[in-house]
Design an enzyme around this catalytic site. Structure first.
Site, PDB file in Angstrom:
ATOM      1  N   HIS A 188      -9.110   3.363  -1.404  1.00 55.46           N
ATOM      2  CA  HIS A 188      -7.874   2.824  -1.175  1.00 55.46           C
ATOM      3  C   HIS A 188      -7.402   1.982  -2.441  1.00 55.46           C
ATOM      4  CE1 HIS A 188      -4.078   1.809   0.403  1.00 55.46           C
ATOM      5  NE2 HIS A 188      -4.422   0.970   1.084  1.00 55.46           N
TER       6      HIS A 188
ATOM      7  N   CYS B 277       0.779  -1.373  -0.068  1.00 53.79           N
ATOM      8  CA  CYS B 277      -0.029  -0.058  -0.009  1.00 53.79           C
ATOM      9  C   CYS B 277       1.015   1.022  -0.160  1.00 53.79           C
ATOM     10  CB  CYS B 277      -1.018   0.075   1.221  1.00 53.79           C
ATOM     11  SG  CYS B 277      -1.758  -1.679   1.369  1.00 53.79           S
TER      12      CYS B 277
HETATM   13  N1  COA Z   1     -16.846   1.070   4.003  1.00 60.70           N
HETATM   14  C1  COA Z   1     -18.312   1.223   3.607  1.00 60.70           C
HETATM   15  N2  COA Z   1     -18.870   0.618   2.889  1.00 60.70           N
HETATM   16  C2  COA Z   1     -18.337  -0.446   2.306  1.00 60.70           C
HETATM   17  C3  COA Z   1     -17.016  -0.897   2.410  1.00 60.70           C
HETATM   18  C4  COA Z   1     -16.245   0.040   3.103  1.00 60.70           C
HETATM   19  N3  COA Z   1     -15.028  -0.466   3.596  1.00 60.70           N
HETATM   20  N4  COA Z   1     -16.676  -1.821   1.682  1.00 60.70           N
HETATM   21  C5  COA Z   1     -18.078  -2.243   1.072  1.00 60.70           C
HETATM   22  N5  COA Z   1     -18.967  -1.380   1.375  1.00 60.70           N
HETATM   23  C6  COA Z   1     -20.336  -1.351   0.959  1.00 60.70           C
HETATM   24  C7  COA Z   1     -20.448  -1.515  -0.458  1.00 60.70           C
HETATM   25  O1  COA Z   1     -20.438  -0.419  -1.147  1.00 60.70           O
HETATM   26  C8  COA Z   1     -21.529  -2.161  -0.673  1.00 60.70           C
HETATM   27  O2  COA Z   1     -22.799  -1.389  -0.487  1.00 60.70           O
HETATM   28  P1  COA Z   1     -24.074  -1.662  -1.180  1.00 60.70           P
HETATM   29  O3  COA Z   1     -24.642  -2.898  -0.739  1.00 60.70           O
HETATM   30  O4  COA Z   1     -24.885  -0.239  -0.818  1.00 60.70           O
HETATM   31  O5  COA Z   1     -23.929  -1.559  -2.751  1.00 60.70           O
HETATM   32  C9  COA Z   1     -21.714  -3.138   0.760  1.00 60.70           C
HETATM   33  O6  COA Z   1     -20.780  -2.428   1.579  1.00 60.70           O
HETATM   34  C10 COA Z   1     -21.417  -4.534   0.363  1.00 60.70           C
HETATM   35  O7  COA Z   1     -20.072  -4.462  -0.178  1.00 60.70           O
HETATM   36  P2  COA Z   1     -19.234  -5.809  -0.624  1.00 60.70           P
HETATM   37  O8  COA Z   1     -18.064  -5.348  -1.599  1.00 60.70           O
HETATM   38  O9  COA Z   1     -19.920  -6.792  -0.796  1.00 60.70           O
HETATM   39  O10 COA Z   1     -18.194  -5.582   0.863  1.00 60.70           O
HETATM   40  P3  COA Z   1     -17.330  -6.827   1.281  1.00 60.70           P
HETATM   41  O11 COA Z   1     -18.248  -7.429   2.497  1.00 60.70           O
HETATM   42  O12 COA Z   1     -16.940  -7.849   0.149  1.00 60.70           O
HETATM   43  O13 COA Z   1     -16.060  -6.024   1.889  1.00 60.70           O
HETATM   44  C11 COA Z   1     -14.559  -5.392   3.315  1.00 60.70           C
HETATM   45  C12 COA Z   1     -15.947  -5.234   2.688  1.00 60.70           C
HETATM   46  C13 COA Z   1     -14.637  -4.598   4.542  1.00 60.70           C
HETATM   47  C14 COA Z   1     -14.217  -6.773   3.748  1.00 60.70           C
HETATM   48  C15 COA Z   1     -13.562  -4.801   2.282  1.00 60.70           C
HETATM   49  O14 COA Z   1     -13.992  -3.256   1.970  1.00 60.70           O
HETATM   50  C16 COA Z   1     -12.298  -4.933   2.679  1.00 60.70           C
HETATM   51  O15 COA Z   1     -11.815  -5.887   2.445  1.00 60.70           O
HETATM   52  N6  COA Z   1     -11.614  -3.585   3.134  1.00 60.70           N
HETATM   53  C17 COA Z   1     -10.058  -3.775   3.489  1.00 60.70           C
HETATM   54  C18 COA Z   1      -9.364  -3.809   2.314  1.00 60.70           C
HETATM   55  C19 COA Z   1      -7.786  -3.755   2.893  1.00 60.70           C
HETATM   56  O16 COA Z   1      -7.527  -4.564   3.363  1.00 60.70           O
HETATM   57  N7  COA Z   1      -6.842  -2.754   2.218  1.00 60.70           N
HETATM   58  C20 COA Z   1      -5.342  -2.970   2.403  1.00 60.70           C
HETATM   59  C21 COA Z   1      -5.363  -2.358   3.760  1.00 60.70           C
HETATM   60  S1  COA Z   1      -3.779  -2.641   4.419  1.00 60.70           S
END
Ligand code: COA
Length: 386
Positions: A332, A85
């Site tokens: 991100h 990242c």
């Molecule tokens: N914040 C707010 N809303 C989020 C979100 C977040 N981080 N991630 C997804 N959403 C929303 C989507 O827009 C979607 O909304 P909708 O139903 O209104 O369209 C809903 O949540 C479901 O999205 P989805 O893609 O199925 O979510 P998910 O459960 O697969 O993923 C996380 C959620 C948190 C697991 C994912 O965002 C993630 O892995 N984040 C971390 C990324 C990371 O690790 N980056 C590197 C850092 S070191």
């Protein structure tokens, strides 16, 4: 070493961008920054691009060649830089060093990631952790940061509500940023009651999976005014490495790489943390935003939560953090983040940040972390050279 200035910046919108290809995203950002800088194609001498994993996310390696070609920049040298990242922050640093050393006069530093084409981004992101000791044992980035959060809560009495405030303020700011992935405001209750991801972190403590690109044009400071009336000067570029895995850390409630890079950056810029008017920190999870507040020196160790609770990080607070919305709300796209942070600071220091402007900002800082702290880049920028 020569002084270096940023003379052009651009960022694509961040989000789930189904109709933009990888090459289109980076071309839009790169060409946007070139247009913003006023340089002609013939002035550009090199390009450095941060990208964590073209291979895992879009099955494309050798991206440097692809990018130079699709931007119409052949045959200039283009180099990909990778540090999870922190890939963008390190690409920026490579560009700065190339100009500072006198090797090049004008270069582009950019970053790009297209993450939403894969069904599940989590295993791809987890390749940036220690494979043998973390990922292969089932750890994911949310779970690693959750352990850091738990320990911070245990050691310092940090509350769940204080952590949630990091996301609340980010969303408040992201709502004012037209390039942000999320432009909705949220409340502490909403964060606490959103879906659990890795206890104590919920969905709204996490940065999202994002597509996007950003770019800046760097130039020798002595030539900057040939191209723009508002160059923003690079006052410091510092980088530090830390233990990739959490198990070998002396303390998981602090990121040593952040502390070392920050100390070097303040020294290089000849300032203290009190001189910084606006900062973009790496809040990939709310806890990392809180740790940055402490490790960069804005708050004493253990008091980051109180600073958040008291609103000290808000745009009109004592030390504004993430006016862009941060990783949480702006989005991100891993390799693009370090460059997007620099672009935001340039807009802030130019006075061009519109509704999210920090009044009178003259010195800005960016903090870009790879993994859970295996790499950290800290940059300081100023309206003045020193
Ligand atoms: N914040 C707010 N809303 C989020 C979100 C977040 N981080 N991630 C997804 N959403 C929303 C989507 O827009 C979607 O909304 P909708 O139903 O209104 O369209 C809903 O949540 C479901 O999205 P989805 O893609 O199925 O979510 P998910 O459960 O697969 O993923 C996380 C959620 C948190 C697991 C994912 O965002 C993630 O892995 N984040 C971390 C990324 C990371 O690790 N980056 C590197 C850092 S070191």
């Amino acid at each position: 070493m020569r002084d270096v200035a940023i003379i052009g910046v651009a960022q694509t919108k961040f989000g789930e961008l189904w109709s933009n290809s990888f090459r289109q995203l980076i071309s839009d950002a790169g060409l946007g920054a070139i247009e913003d800088s006023g340089v002609g194609g013939k002035d550009l001498e090199a390009m450095f691009v941060g990208n964590m994993s073209g291979g895992l996310f879009v099955q494309q390696e050798h991206i440097a060649s692809l990018i130079a070609d699709s931007m119409g920049l052949l045959p200039i040298p283009c180099t990909r830089v990778e540090a999870a990242c922190a890939s963008g922050g390190l690409a920026l640093r490579q560009g700065i060093m190339a100009v500072a050393s006198g090797y090049h006069d004008v270069v582009v530093a950019a970053g790009v990631e297209k993450m939403t084409d894969v069904v599940d981004a989590t295993p791809a992101i987890a390749t940036a952790s220690d494979q043998e000791w973390e990922a292969q044992q089932g750890a994911t980035f949310p779970s690693l940061y959750a352990m850091m959060a738990r320990r911070h809560m245990y050691e310092y009495g940090t509350t769940r509500e204080q952590l949630a405030m990091m996301s609340v303020v980010n969303h408040m700011n992201g709502a004012k940023n037209p390039n942000a992935q999320f432009r909705n405001e949220i409340t502490v209750d909403k964060v606490l009651n959103s879906s659990p991801v890795a206890d104590p972190l919920t969905l709204l403590d996490c940065s999202p999976v994002s597509d996007g690109a950003a770019a800046v044009v760097l130039c020798a400071a002595e030539k900057a005014k040939e191209f723009t009336d508002t160059p923003i000067y690079v006052r410091a570029s510092a980088q530090s490495s830390g233990t990739i895995g959490l198990h070998n850390r002396r303390d998981i409630t602090t990121i040593d790489a952040t502390k070392v890079a920050a100390r070097k950056a303040y020294e290089m810029a000849g300032i203290t943390v009190k001189d910084v008017d606006v900062t973009e920190v790496h809040d990939c999870f709310s806890i990392n935003g809180l740790l940055a507040i402490e490790d960069l020196g804005f708050a004493e160790k253990g008091k980051g939560g109180i600073a958040l609770e008291e609103g000290q990080t808000m745009i009109d607070g004592d030390f504004p953090i993430n006016p862009s919305g941060g990783l949480k709300a702006r989005g991100h796209p891993l390799g693009a983040t370090g460059i997007a942070q620099a672009a935001e600071i340039v807009w802030q220091l130019r006075g061009d940040a519109d509704k999210r402007q920090v009044d009178g900002a003259e010195i800005g800082m960016t903090h870009n972390v790879g993994g859970t702290g295996g790499t950290c880049a800290v940059h300081i920028f100023g309206r003045d050279k020193n």
